[in-house]
Design an enzyme around this catalytic site. Sequence first.
Site, short mmCIF file in Angstrom:
data_model
loop_
_atom_site.label_atom_id
_atom_site.label_comp_id
_atom_site.label_asym_id
_atom_site.label_seq_id
_atom_site.Cartn_x
_atom_site.Cartn_y
_atom_site.Cartn_z
CE LYS A 126 5.82 1.55 1.69
NZ LYS A 126 5.28 2.29 2.64
CG ASP A 141 1.23 -4.79 -0.66
OD1 ASP A 141 2.31 -4.75 -0.48
OD2 ASP A 141 0.38 -4.24 -0.17
CD GLN A 176 5.41 -1.71 5.72
OE1 GLN A 176 6.27 -1.83 6.25
NE2 GLN A 176 5.00 -0.55 5.13
CG HIS A 186 -1.57 0.43 1.55
ND1 HIS A 186 -1.65 1.15 0.24
CD2 HIS A 186 -0.51 1.14 2.26
CE1 HIS A 186 -1.04 2.37 0.53
NE2 HIS A 186 -0.57 2.17 1.64
CB CYS A 191 -3.03 3.90 2.95
SG CYS A 191 -2.49 5.48 2.50
N1 PMP Z 1 1.22 -1.80 0.53
C1 PMP Z 1 1.64 -1.74 1.89
C2 PMP Z 1 1.40 -2.68 2.75
C3 PMP Z 1 2.34 -0.53 2.10
O1 PMP Z 1 2.71 -0.29 3.48
C4 PMP Z 1 2.39 0.60 1.12
C5 PMP Z 1 3.01 1.96 1.79
N2 PMP Z 1 2.54 2.38 2.97
C6 PMP Z 1 2.17 0.25 -0.08
C7 PMP Z 1 1.56 -0.83 -0.43
C8 PMP Z 1 2.18 1.27 -1.22
O2 PMP Z 1 3.47 1.42 -1.34
P1 PMP Z 1 4.15 2.73 -2.11
O3 PMP Z 1 3.42 4.01 -1.65
O4 PMP Z 1 5.52 2.80 -1.98
O5 PMP Z 1 3.85 2.50 -3.71
#
Ligand code: PMP
Length: 415
Positions: free
Chosen positions: A231, A205, A208, A127, A372
């Site tokens: 999430k 990370d 998810q 991401h 993203c």
């Molecule tokens: N890493 C992953 C794998 C994600 O899915 C996301 C959110 N889509 C993020 C990082 C970023 O998370 P946040 O926007 O809650 O900071």
Amino acid sequence: MTTKESQGELHPGDRVRSLFPFFTEGPGGCYLDSAATTQKPAVVIDCLRDVLVNHNANVHRGAYRLSAHATELYDQARVKIARMIGAKSERSIVFVRGTTEAINLVAYGCELLFNPGDVILLSLLEHHSNIVPWQLLAKRRGLTIAFTEITATGELDIADYRAKVAALKPKMVAITQLANSLGTVTPIQEVVEIARNAGAMTLVDGAQGITHLGVDVESLGCDFYAFSGHKMYGPTGIGVLYGRPERLEAMQPFQGGGDMISYVSVEGSGWAEVPQRFEAGTPAFPEAIALGAAADFLTRFSKTEVHHHEVELVGFALETLRGEPGVTLYGPATNGGHQTSVCSFSLDTVHPHDFATIADTFNVQVRAGNHCAMPALRKLGVQATIRMSFGVYSSKADVVSVVTAIREARRIFGR
Ligand code: PMP
């Protein structure tokens, strides 16, 4: 503290929807964007309300009972989170705004540990929030960033990873547990082990992963693990950075202000102990306490059962969509690989954004775009996909509604 696999007092499936006011009092429908943010169970909403109504006083400050109690609840939430992820001590839990802030905190906090020429190894699945903070750091410190390749179906290329770790001797490896764009489950245990054996620091990370796979940070052996409350059926504006105590100790503060100091004088200041050192200013304590309620909620499910449910939904989606003309499917499971909670696809004659708009008229919410994760999609040769993403409340009926929307979209845009 160790995590115990819950026997599963709650079971994933559409019956669990009754626990989510979004479905019983709100718009409901086929909500298929849980990878972006999940809906919230009543226990989380009620907890947030209860804190704001009955326990609202700033933490770590007042000498009066209300503040002391709010502080106690905040501290208890930290313990709950530590327990959920198998951390030995709640001192490893830093409350942050979310995964993005957690990764930025590490990239900034570890800055002085890097020397020009050092390598940070990521993967093409990441991401943007696990790429850009490192790019900013690389620019400040003259570092090199390398990317582990992915296969044509979006799996982490473990042979390439192994070779890059051996050749580049990275100082930091930062890799996702579960990719939000394709649902790829990475072999994270192996990834961490290879990195550690080569002397690299590791950040996982878990944005998810925390919800759909769970984690035991002690047995995983990573240095850092980052995730977001919103999430995992919790509130927005709160997330967690887990760090091994010795790693957190070695980091410089990210932000300065109240609560993160031991003293302040006109000559200079001293830092508080970790984790407070990284929690400058008034924390989002009602959200943190409600995140504790979300952790309680999540641990009422069996991780195995949640995984089974979400893998089954991915399988059902692939099987159903495969039979539909004009659909291209992406992700490891299209080739027998490990994928969960996400199904990404595109249509021959309909742009993903147009599809998302049409699907919305059927009260079906799907994500359209690059999620993203531009490097991953670019590697797969697409600019945007349509993404269904599942949670404990998702069902096969949701997938069937997507098929209805696909047929309608292809009728409108031509087959
Ligand atoms: N890493 C992953 C794998 C994600 O899915 C996301 C959110 N889509 C993020 C990082 C970023 O998370 P946040 O926007 O809650 O900071």
